[in-house]
Scaffold this motif. Structure first.
Motif, mmCIF file in Angstrom:
data_model
loop_
_atom_site.group_PDB
_atom_site.id
_atom_site.type_symbol
_atom_site.label_atom_id
_atom_site.label_comp_id
_atom_site.label_asym_id
_atom_site.label_seq_id
_atom_site.Cartn_x
_atom_site.Cartn_y
_atom_site.Cartn_z
ATOM 1 N N PRO B 332 84.248 67.359 -11.424
ATOM 2 C CA PRO B 332 85.120 66.818 -12.702
ATOM 3 C C PRO B 332 84.338 67.059 -13.914
ATOM 4 O O PRO B 332 84.939 67.505 -14.865
ATOM 5 C CB PRO B 332 85.165 65.312 -12.061
ATOM 6 C CG PRO B 332 85.342 65.232 -10.813
ATOM 7 C CD PRO B 332 84.388 66.187 -10.124
ATOM 8 N N PRO B 333 83.007 66.894 -13.966
ATOM 9 C CA PRO B 333 82.268 67.000 -15.255
ATOM 10 C C PRO B 333 82.422 68.611 -15.670
ATOM 11 O O PRO B 333 82.761 68.820 -16.815
ATOM 12 C CB PRO B 333 80.783 66.617 -14.973
ATOM 13 C CG PRO B 333 80.720 65.758 -13.873
ATOM 14 C CD PRO B 333 81.775 66.073 -12.880
ATOM 15 N N VAL B 336 85.818 69.213 -16.772
ATOM 16 C CA VAL B 336 86.187 68.698 -18.318
ATOM 17 C C VAL B 336 85.621 69.516 -19.115
ATOM 18 O O VAL B 336 85.980 69.734 -20.277
ATOM 19 C CB VAL B 336 85.936 67.196 -18.062
ATOM 20 C CG1 VAL B 336 85.856 66.692 -19.583
ATOM 21 C CG2 VAL B 336 86.965 66.650 -17.188
ATOM 22 N N VAL B 417 78.518 69.120 -26.002
ATOM 23 C CA VAL B 417 79.323 68.214 -25.020
ATOM 24 C C VAL B 417 79.693 69.014 -23.986
ATOM 25 O O VAL B 417 79.493 68.859 -22.731
ATOM 26 C CB VAL B 417 80.412 67.708 -25.868
ATOM 27 C CG1 VAL B 417 81.385 66.784 -24.903
ATOM 28 C CG2 VAL B 417 79.980 66.937 -27.073
ATOM 29 N N LEU B 421 78.397 69.000 -19.881
ATOM 30 C CA LEU B 421 79.233 68.703 -18.762
ATOM 31 C C LEU B 421 79.436 69.758 -17.715
ATOM 32 O O LEU B 421 79.258 69.503 -16.531
ATOM 33 C CB LEU B 421 80.832 68.515 -19.340
ATOM 34 C CG LEU B 421 81.002 67.174 -19.970
ATOM 35 C CD1 LEU B 421 82.233 66.838 -20.810
ATOM 36 C CD2 LEU B 421 80.604 65.813 -19.074
ATOM 37 N N ILE B 424 76.116 69.732 -15.829
ATOM 38 C CA ILE B 424 75.861 68.592 -15.041
ATOM 39 C C ILE B 424 76.455 68.961 -13.858
ATOM 40 O O ILE B 424 76.404 68.668 -12.599
ATOM 41 C CB ILE B 424 76.455 67.312 -15.662
ATOM 42 C CG1 ILE B 424 75.481 66.726 -16.696
ATOM 43 C CG2 ILE B 424 76.740 66.060 -14.755
ATOM 44 C CD1 ILE B 424 75.769 65.567 -17.386
ATOM 45 N N GLY B 425 78.084 69.460 -14.110
ATOM 46 C CA GLY B 425 78.771 69.465 -12.899
ATOM 47 C C GLY B 425 78.506 70.834 -11.957
ATOM 48 O O GLY B 425 78.967 70.752 -10.911
ATOM 49 N N PRO B 491 82.785 62.439 -29.077
ATOM 50 C CA PRO B 491 83.849 63.545 -28.059
ATOM 51 C C PRO B 491 84.743 62.655 -27.226
ATOM 52 O O PRO B 491 85.636 63.321 -26.769
ATOM 53 C CB PRO B 491 83.044 64.283 -27.481
ATOM 54 C CG PRO B 491 81.742 63.513 -26.853
ATOM 55 C CD PRO B 491 81.475 62.622 -28.080
ATOM 56 N N LEU B 495 87.714 63.651 -24.586
ATOM 57 C CA LEU B 495 87.655 63.723 -23.126
ATOM 58 C C LEU B 495 88.412 62.767 -22.884
ATOM 59 O O LEU B 495 88.944 62.983 -21.446
ATOM 60 C CB LEU B 495 86.114 63.208 -23.200
ATOM 61 C CG LEU B 495 84.987 64.221 -23.616
ATOM 62 C CD1 LEU B 495 83.430 63.671 -23.379
ATOM 63 C CD2 LEU B 495 85.018 65.630 -22.862
ATOM 64 N N ARG B 499 90.450 64.054 -19.184
ATOM 65 C CA ARG B 499 89.688 63.569 -17.902
ATOM 66 C C ARG B 499 90.830 63.437 -16.956
ATOM 67 O O ARG B 499 90.699 63.619 -15.722
ATOM 68 C CB ARG B 499 88.824 62.450 -18.155
ATOM 69 C CG ARG B 499 87.490 62.509 -17.474
ATOM 70 C CD ARG B 499 86.539 61.362 -18.251
ATOM 71 N NE ARG B 499 86.726 60.205 -17.029
ATOM 72 C CZ ARG B 499 86.389 59.719 -16.070
ATOM 73 N NH1 ARG B 499 85.145 60.608 -15.690
ATOM 74 N NH2 ARG B 499 86.581 58.728 -15.467
#
Lengths: 643, 510
Positions: B332-333, B336, B417, B421, B424-425, B491, B495, B499
């Motif tokens: 998901p991250p 997105v 941003v 993400l 992270i993802g 953001p 987002l 999402r």
């Protein structure tokens, strides 16, 4: 007062406003040439007011921390959330108050900042943006607000170089200083993102568990260290051309360091036994040795001061990783105060002046200031940093820890020797100065700040064990939440070692620089390859340039081969060739088919066609042909009928 | 209205304008204001459309459905959701800015504005279309204006560059068309509608090709990927793109890189996530690898550039790689982040292209360093390079600073941003890709800081006075700067739109 505890905006707005005022000064400063210093003072005093208000709030609420947390990039309920928040506790308020004091000293030296450039508002803007950045980092509840503060610090350093932007080497220095900090910041950010992926939100109000992702912890700590010390890109600090030592040290080194330590102090409890922190702490110590050594061979006191600060910050980082915040904080304070005092004294003396009595007194004061600066940094009795050094030595002051202790001692010896060498070197600059008294006296604020009595409650600054000279409670322990600073088992050995190193450094400093001849400069000028290698910062600049050239060559080759040869030449040639060959082949085949069809046509149709042609052109009497033909037909018909 | 208003504006450019013997200046003024108003009004419609969307809703919103070619089940179906809403915003911001940027275009201004308006309509049509044929129609429509825009208003090699661009886009579109036809005939009843094809409806379908059975999702996704690789551009199919960077007018290259590239990645992302989730999951490592290669090669080549235009092209290449990594990570991250980065790539590249164009208009060159060994040649030819711009044009320097900060991904800027993400993802499924990301980001930081230093700091290198941004220019760069700063600090609203859709689509890939 308690209404302040309801939301963070009374704190956030002035801090962000400070950066806004800085930006405004940058954009509109030329239109208000006299307003720069006044606006900057107003901003810094506003920040001081906010810090004092929140300190009172803390006192009213029994020093209980207050915090506010908001979601930012990912919902805050989810494990990989990136959140923003504000934390008010004794440590954050102390950090901001120290920032205010450093800013005040810089503003008192406004004449120096104004002298440097035709657009002094830029320097004041840099002070405001830097102060806002450091304050934001200290008031941050999570890593992400702190990063925003560190971006402001980076910007402050870049703006501080404003007066040099228009010269080639100056621009090179400004950009390399900025990207060096930027690299550290980006690496730390990636580390924090990796930790966020593992569910570590880097949220200071709850205990961190960073061992869940070792790589994340490594990358985070390495990034912060790189941003703090930046040993590998010393080019900007080694360059001879640059802005004043004060602006360079304060805005490009001390402010970012305070911002980074705001994060390091928060994450250190989670990493105190972590391999990442310990390994990088030893690397920091090693790089401090190298920077100290390089500093000793500098002929310019400005470069030496920059390297001394790099070395000191490395020792503070090492102390944090190997011992803890109670060793690192005194060292950070000592280095910061010492560097600014030395820079102020140096700038005052280098400015020169007429040979009047007043100027002589001023110069004497400035010389004193340079020795006080060295004392602040190297841990003379009564200064706070003395406790830092002793605490840093103490865990290793056993027979088993001889090797690490020797290494630490060597580091501190080089650092202290360089400190005292600079004290002498600056004191020898001139015997007269026309620097203003307020500019000369203001750094004393930082000398007072680095007295141990304010922090540890001891007149000696923690030089005696067991609190024997304790006159009040220890603010350092309140701020850091640490206990047992006086219950050190190996105090005697550690203290003896420190005093021994200090005496040796004092003697070395005097012998090498304080007398008529500066031995280090002589060795540097006469030195061979090794000395040149050391004094040039171990060739890091040249190595970096070669690496960049290599990457550029790779990029050029890829472009030349893929874009220009393959796509611009070979593929069009291939396609064009393929189309040409195919068209040629089809055309040849078509030609051959045409010839074959022609031959066949001739074979099958030539006789009737020729006949018809003969008829048509009149070479044959067609009516005779048809008459004979018709007669023959009639004859044949009647013959058949009769039969 | 949002889609057709720019087309109407384009049509009006053809009929309203100067006629012989009348006042040509007045006619030109009317036509350019008409272009700006039609583009701006359509953008206002687009923004109000996005603002009126409900957050927390995964499904398609504000749909419009009209039967178009009934016998082949081709439908005019439009709608917005989390995947395309940010691109609707991007197109709304970029095209009015481009028209304002070309305000003083001397040669065939009406034609240029008209073609830019056609592009605006075509790109909105592409991102909002929910019918594969309709999407292909608009995507194909977006290719042709580039040929004329490059061929007429381009640099010295304009014919060559325009020809190559149109050939490559034609190849890409042909591959896409083949994929769409295969998909259409794979399902009964035949349909082009995405929501009818979504949710693994194509899974298990096969196609007979010279006696061997091929999986429809694999063939179709491969064809779509290959077709878009020609237009995205993906290394090594990017040669035409870097050539276009040098010879296309800045505004046209901005449309090509800042809009066409994000839209291409959007088509792939939507097709992959909604039509072929299982196949995408299988192909994810390959996608991440392609992304990583793009990222590294793009940044390395960017480091070697001495001129702003090819540097822009290579930055676009590397940013596309980052989006592909986010798309292929299937978390998901990261997903997105990939969608968010489509917007931020567009805005960042548009900003970079704008200051490049502004500098080119003033200095006549965007070279910022001399090639090795070319110093004597430069001195003989009187060629000047950029340098020390900040001293003469501080507004341009500030604008460029914000754009560079965002492209590097500094916290507080919009670029951060999406990058955050994606990192992270992608970390758990593809640690190697994250390591490459770190190296690439560091190199990009060095490269952009070096460029900034050479262009904006130091002694002025170009001859003559370099004027700062005027009021008109400040007005058109302001939305880009505002978006880069505001979407970096706050953001959340965007987002929240993205999402739910991404989470719903990702659930089908598991």
């Amino acid at each position: 007062m308690l209404t302040l505890a309801e939301n963070p905006f009374p704190l956030l707005l002035p801090v962000l406003g400070l950066a806004g005022i800085g930006a405004l000064l940058l954009a509109r400063g030329r239109r208000m040439p006299r307003a720069g210093r006044g606006v900057a003072w107003a901003g810094i005093l506003l920040l001081a007011g906010v810090a004092i208000l929140y300190l009172r709030l803390l006192q009213e609420t029994g020093m209980q921390p207050h915090y506010w947390r908001y979601g930012w990039i990912w919902p805050k309920e989810e494990p990989s959330a990136l959140t923003l928040g504000v934390l008010v506790d004794p440590l954050s308020v102390t950090g901001v108050l120290v920032t205010v004091l450093i800013s005040c000293v810089l503003l008192f030296q406004g004449a120096l900042l104004e002298r440097e450039t035709s657009f002094p508002q830029r320097s004041f803007a840099a002070v405001l943006i830097g102060a806002a950045g450091v304050s934001l980092a200290w008031f941050s509840l999570t890593f992400w607000f702190a990063v925003l503060g560190l971006v402001f610090c980076l910007l402050s350093g870049f703006v501080a170089f404003g007066s040099k932007w228009q010269s080639g080497p100056g621009a090179r220095m400004a950009a390399s200083a900025a990207w060096q900090r930027g690299w550290g910041l980006l690496v730390a950010t990636v580390g924090a993102l990796i930790l966020a992926n593992a569910g570590v939100a880097l949220f200071w109000a709850s205990p961190l568990r960073m061992e869940v992702d070792q790589l994340g912890a490594w990358v985070l700590v390495a990034g912060l260290f790189f941003g703090l010390q930046g040993f590998s890109s010393l080019g900007w600090s080694m360059s001879a051309e640059g802005l004043s030592a004060l602006a360079r040290v304060a805005l490009c080194q001390i402010f970012p360091a305070w911002g980074i330590f705001a994060v390091l102090f928060r994450i250190q409890p989670a990493l105190h036994e972590d391999a990442a922190m310990i390994t990088i702490a030893w690397i920091a110590v090693l790089l401090s040795v190298l920077s100290g050594l390089a500093g000793l061979f500098q002929t310019s006191w400005r470069q030496a001061l920059t390297l001394w600060t790099v070395s000191g910050l490395g020792i503070a980082f090492g102390a944090l990783g190997l011992v803890g915040a109670n060793a690192a904080m005194p060292l950070l304070l000592g280095v910061s105060a010492g560097a600014i005092l030395l820079a102020s004294a140096g700038e005052a003396l280098e400015g020169g002046g007429s040979t009047s009595h007043a100027n002589r007194h001023r110069a004497l004061f400035a010389k004193g200031l340079s020795f006080v600066g060295a004392a602040c940094g190297t841990g003379v009795l009564g200064m706070l940093s003395v406790g830092g050094f002793i605490r840093a030595f103490e865990p290793w002051a056993t027979p088993e820890g001889a090797a690490p202790l020797f290494f630490l001692a060597l580091t501190v010896l080089l650092f202290s020797t360089l400190g005292w060498r600079m004290g002498w070197k600056i004191a020898q600059l001139a015997n007269f100065t026309q620097a203003r008294w307020d500019a000369l006296i203001s750094p004393v604020l930082l000398a007072l700040l680095s007295f141990g009595v304010w922090w540890t409650g001891e007149l000696t600054g923690g030089a005696f064990p067991g609190g024997e000279d304790l006159v009040s409670g220890s603010w350092l322990e309140t701020v850091l939440g640490t206990r047992g600073a006086f219950a050190m088992a190996n105090f005697q050995t550690a203290a003896t070692l420190h005093w021994g190193i200090l005496v040796a450094a004092l003697l070395l400093g005097y012998w090498s620089t304080g007398r008529t001849q500066d031995h280090w400069s002589r060795w540097a000028s006469r030195g061979g390859l090794v000395v040149r290698f050391v004094s040039s910062g171990y060739g890091t600049g040249a190595f970096g340039a070669r690496l960049v050239r290599l990457i550029e060559l790779a990029g050029d080759s890829m472009r030349a081969w893929i874009d220009q040869k393959i796509w611009n030449r070979w593929i069009p040639a291939l396609i064009s060739g393929a189309i040409g060959v195919t068209a040629e082949a089809v055309s040849a085949w078509d030609r051959r088919r045409g010839q074959w069809v022609g031959a066949m046509a001739r074979r099958w149709f030539e006789v009737p066609v020729k006949t018809l042609q003969l008829i048509q052109c009149g070479d044959l009497q067609w009516y005779l042909l048809f008459a004979i033909g018709s007669g023959l037909a009639i004859l044949v018909h009647f013959l058949r009928v009769k039969a | 209205m949002m889609i057709f208003l720019p087309l109407l504006g384009a049509a009006a450019q053809a009929v309203i304008g100067p006629s012989a013997g009348e006042r040509p200046e007045a006619g030109a003024l009317v036509s350019k204001w008409l272009a700006l108003i039609s583009s701006g009004l359509a953008s206002v419609c687009a923004m109000s459309l996005v603002v009126s969307m409900s957050t927390g809703v995964a499904d398609l919103q504000l749909t419009e459905t009209v039967s178009w070619v009934g016998s082949y089940a081709i439908t005019y179906e439009m709608g917005v959701d989390g995947l395309n809403s940010l691109l609707v915003l991007l197109i709304a911001v970029v095209f009015p800015v481009l028209i304002a940027y070309e305000w003083r275009q001397g040669l065939g201004q009406r034609g240029m504005h008209g073609l830019l308006l056609v592009l605006q309509s075509a790109f909105w049509g592409t991102v909002c279309a929910q019918d594969l044929f309709l999407q292909l129609f608009f995507w194909g429509l977006s290719a042709l204006p580039f040929y004329f825009l490059m061929g007429i208003w381009g640099g010295a090699r304009r014919e060559e560059v325009a020809f190559r661009t149109v050939i490559m886009t034609a190849i890409g579109n042909a591959l896409l068309f083949a994929a769409v036809v295969i998909i259409y005939y794979s399902v009964e009843p035949h349909t082009f509608l995405m929501h009818d094809l979504a949710g693994n409806k194509l899974a298990g379908k096969t196609l007979e090709f010279f006696g061997s059975e091929l999986s429809v999702p694999v063939v179709a996704l491969s064809l779509i990927g290959a077709g878009l690789a020609f237009r995205a551009p993906i290394w090594p199919f990017h040669g035409w793109f870097t050539a276009a960077a040098e010879d296309a007018p800045c505004s046209v290259f901005i449309a090509l890189s800042a809009v066409s590239v994000p839209v291409a990645t959007h088509i792939f992302l939507r097709a992959g996530y909604s039509l072929f989730p299982e196949t995408l999951a299988q192909a994810a490592p390959v996608l991440v690898l392609i992304g990583a290669v793009n990222l590294v090669v793009g940044v390395i080549c960017a480091t070697a550039q001495k001129s702003l235009k090819p540097l822009l092209a290579y930055l676009c290449l590397s940013e596309t790689g980052l989006i592909l990594i986010g798309t292929g990570a299937l978390t998901p991250p990261a997903a997105v982040g990939a969608v968010y980065n489509q917007l931020m790539l567009g805005l960042g590249i548009a900003g970079f292209g704008l200051f490049t164009g502004i500098l080119e208009q003033r200095a006549g060159s965007v070279r910022f360093a001399d090639e090795a060994g070319s110093v004597d040649l430069a001195a003989k030819s009187g060629f000047a390079r950029l340098g020390g711009v900040a001293a003469q044009a501080p507004w341009i320097a500030t604008f460029a600073g914000v754009v560079v900060g965002s492209l590097i991904g500094f916290p507080g800027f919009a670029g951060f941003v999406g990058n955050a993400l994606i990192v992270i993802g992608s970390y758990t499924p593809h640690q190697g890709a994250v390591a490459i990301c770190i190296a690439a980001i560091l190199l990009a930081t060095f490269c952009l800081f070096t460029m900034y230093r050479e262009v904006f700091l130091g002694k002025p290198q170009h001859g003559g006075e370099l004027t700062d941004l005027g009021a008109r220019e400040r007005a058109f760069v302001f939305p880009v700067v505002l978006a880069l700063v505001v979407f970096g600090f706050y953001p959340k609203p965007l987002l929240d739109l993205v999402r739910p859709t991404v989470l719903t689509l990702l659930s089908t890939t598991k």
